[in-house]
Design a protein around this motif. Structure first.
Motif, PDB file in Angstrom:
ATOM      1  N   ASN A  23       0.840  -1.196   0.000  1.00 56.25           N
ATOM      2  CA  ASN A  23       0.000   0.000   0.000  1.00 56.25           C
ATOM      3  C   ASN A  23       0.879   1.251   0.000  1.00 56.25           C
ATOM      4  OD1 ASN A  23      -2.326   1.520   0.028  1.00 56.25           O
ATOM      5  ND2 ASN A  23      -2.518   1.466   2.255  1.00 56.25           N
ATOM      6  N   CYS A  24       1.640   1.408  -1.086  1.00 61.07           N
ATOM      7  CA  CYS A  24       2.500   2.587  -1.226  1.00 61.07           C
ATOM      8  C   CYS A  24       2.719   2.866  -2.701  1.00 61.07           C
ATOM      9  CB  CYS A  24       3.837   2.364  -0.529  1.00 61.07           C
ATOM     10  SG  CYS A  24       4.852   1.074  -1.249  1.00 61.07           S
ATOM     11  N   CYS A  25       3.184   4.076  -2.993  1.00 61.89           N
ATOM     12  CA  CYS A  25       3.500   4.469  -4.354  1.00 61.89           C
ATOM     13  C   CYS A  25       4.665   3.611  -4.843  1.00 61.89           C
ATOM     14  CB  CYS A  25       3.873   5.945  -4.400  1.00 61.89           C
ATOM     15  SG  CYS A  25       4.385   6.526  -6.037  1.00 61.89           S
ATOM     16  N   GLU A  26       4.500   3.016  -6.010  1.00 60.41           N
ATOM     17  CA  GLU A  26       5.531   2.141  -6.547  1.00 60.41           C
ATOM     18  C   GLU A  26       6.701   2.921  -7.148  1.00 60.41           C
ATOM     19  OE1 GLU A  26       4.214  -1.511  -8.571  1.00 60.41           O
ATOM     20  OE2 GLU A  26       2.185  -0.898  -8.011  1.00 60.41           O
ATOM     21  N   ARG A  28       5.801   6.549  -1.170  1.00 61.49           N
ATOM     22  CA  ARG A  28       4.922   7.313  -0.276  1.00 61.49           C
ATOM     23  C   ARG A  28       3.749   6.457   0.195  1.00 61.49           C
ATOM     24  NH1 ARG A  28       1.905  12.830  -2.195  1.00 61.49           N
ATOM     25  NH2 ARG A  28       0.915  13.303  -0.208  1.00 61.49           N
ATOM     26  N   THR A  29       3.411   6.572   1.464  1.00 63.46           N
ATOM     27  CA  THR A  29       2.279   5.847   2.049  1.00 63.46           C
ATOM     28  C   THR A  29       1.261   6.849   2.581  1.00 63.46           C
ATOM     29  OG1 THR A  29       3.328   5.735   4.212  1.00 63.46           O
ATOM     30  CG2 THR A  29       3.720   3.883   2.716  1.00 63.46           C
ATOM     31  N   GLY A  30       0.094   6.349   2.940  1.00 66.50           N
ATOM     32  CA  GLY A  30      -0.933   7.193   3.545  1.00 66.50           C
ATOM     33  C   GLY A  30      -1.559   8.175   2.575  1.00 66.50           C
ATOM     34  N   ASN A  72       0.997  -4.126 -16.771  1.00 64.98           N
ATOM     35  CA  ASN A  72       1.102  -2.779 -17.332  1.00 64.98           C
ATOM     36  C   ASN A  72       0.530  -1.731 -16.379  1.00 64.98           C
ATOM     37  OD1 ASN A  72       1.810  -0.940 -19.423  1.00 64.98           O
ATOM     38  ND2 ASN A  72      -0.324  -0.837 -20.048  1.00 64.98           N
ATOM     39  N   ILE A  73       0.255  -2.108 -15.155  1.00 66.69           N
ATOM     40  CA  ILE A  73      -0.305  -1.186 -14.166  1.00 66.69           C
ATOM     41  C   ILE A  73       0.676  -1.011 -13.010  1.00 66.69           C
ATOM     42  CG2 ILE A  73      -2.189  -0.785 -12.506  1.00 66.69           C
ATOM     43  CD1 ILE A  73      -3.183  -0.681 -15.356  1.00 66.69           C
ATOM     44  N   GLN A  74       0.867   0.241 -12.613  1.00 66.90           N
ATOM     45  CA  GLN A  74       1.632   0.529 -11.408  1.00 66.90           C
ATOM     46  C   GLN A  74       0.781   1.449 -10.536  1.00 66.90           C
ATOM     47  OE1 GLN A  74       5.262   2.576 -12.417  1.00 66.90           O
ATOM     48  NE2 GLN A  74       4.243   3.940 -13.851  1.00 66.90           N
ATOM     49  N   LEU A  75       0.938   1.342  -9.235  1.00 67.53           N
ATOM     50  CA  LEU A  75       0.200   2.186  -8.306  1.00 67.53           C
ATOM     51  C   LEU A  75       1.069   3.386  -7.964  1.00 67.53           C
ATOM     52  CD1 LEU A  75      -1.250  -0.572  -5.952  1.00 67.53           C
ATOM     53  CD2 LEU A  75      -2.350   0.544  -7.893  1.00 67.53           C
ATOM     54  N   LEU A  76       0.544   4.576  -8.267  1.00 68.53           N
ATOM     55  CA  LEU A  76       1.297   5.807  -8.040  1.00 68.53           C
ATOM     56  C   LEU A  76       0.493   6.788  -7.196  1.00 68.53           C
ATOM     57  CD1 LEU A  76       2.663   6.548 -11.645  1.00 68.53           C
ATOM     58  CD2 LEU A  76       3.807   5.314  -9.791  1.00 68.53           C
ATOM     59  N   CYS A  77       1.205   7.558  -6.367  1.00 70.35           N
ATOM     60  CA  CYS A  77       0.566   8.656  -5.635  1.00 70.35           C
ATOM     61  C   CYS A  77       0.214   9.748  -6.655  1.00 70.35           C
ATOM     62  CB  CYS A  77       1.494   9.193  -4.546  1.00 70.35           C
ATOM     63  SG  CYS A  77       2.976  10.036  -5.151  1.00 70.35           S
ATOM     64  N   GLY A  78      -0.572  10.703  -6.258  1.00 66.83           N
ATOM     65  CA  GLY A  78      -0.996  11.759  -7.171  1.00 66.83           C
ATOM     66  C   GLY A  78       0.164  12.532  -7.777  1.00 66.83           C
TER      67      GLY A  78
END
Length: 66
Positions: A10-13, A17-19, A41-47
């Motif tokens: 649960n963080c930006c890949e 960054r968390t939270g 083809n998907i990564q989790l990124l913060c804004g």
């Protein structure tokens, strides 16, 4: 998206960054031929990282070579 979030930390890949809210970002953008339903083809990124990455990809796409 829920499945991808459940499989990954649960963080930006990109920055770690968390939270913060995470966005599913296409590593290879759809406009550039990326696969829309491929989890690889998907990564989790913060804004912040999502905005920066999208701007970089757009600039590359719009660059004119002389």
């Amino acid at each position: 998206m829920k499945e991808i979030k459940a499989e990954r930390p649960n963080c930006c890949e990109r920055c770690g960054r968390t939270g913060t809210r995470l966005f599913g970002d296409h590593i290879r953008e759809l406009k550039d031929g990326g696969a829309p339903l491929d989890k690889r083809n998907i990564q989790l990124l913060c804004g912040s990282c999502h905005t920066a990455k999208t701007a970089q990809e757009r600039a590359k796409r719009n660059a004119v070579e002389y």
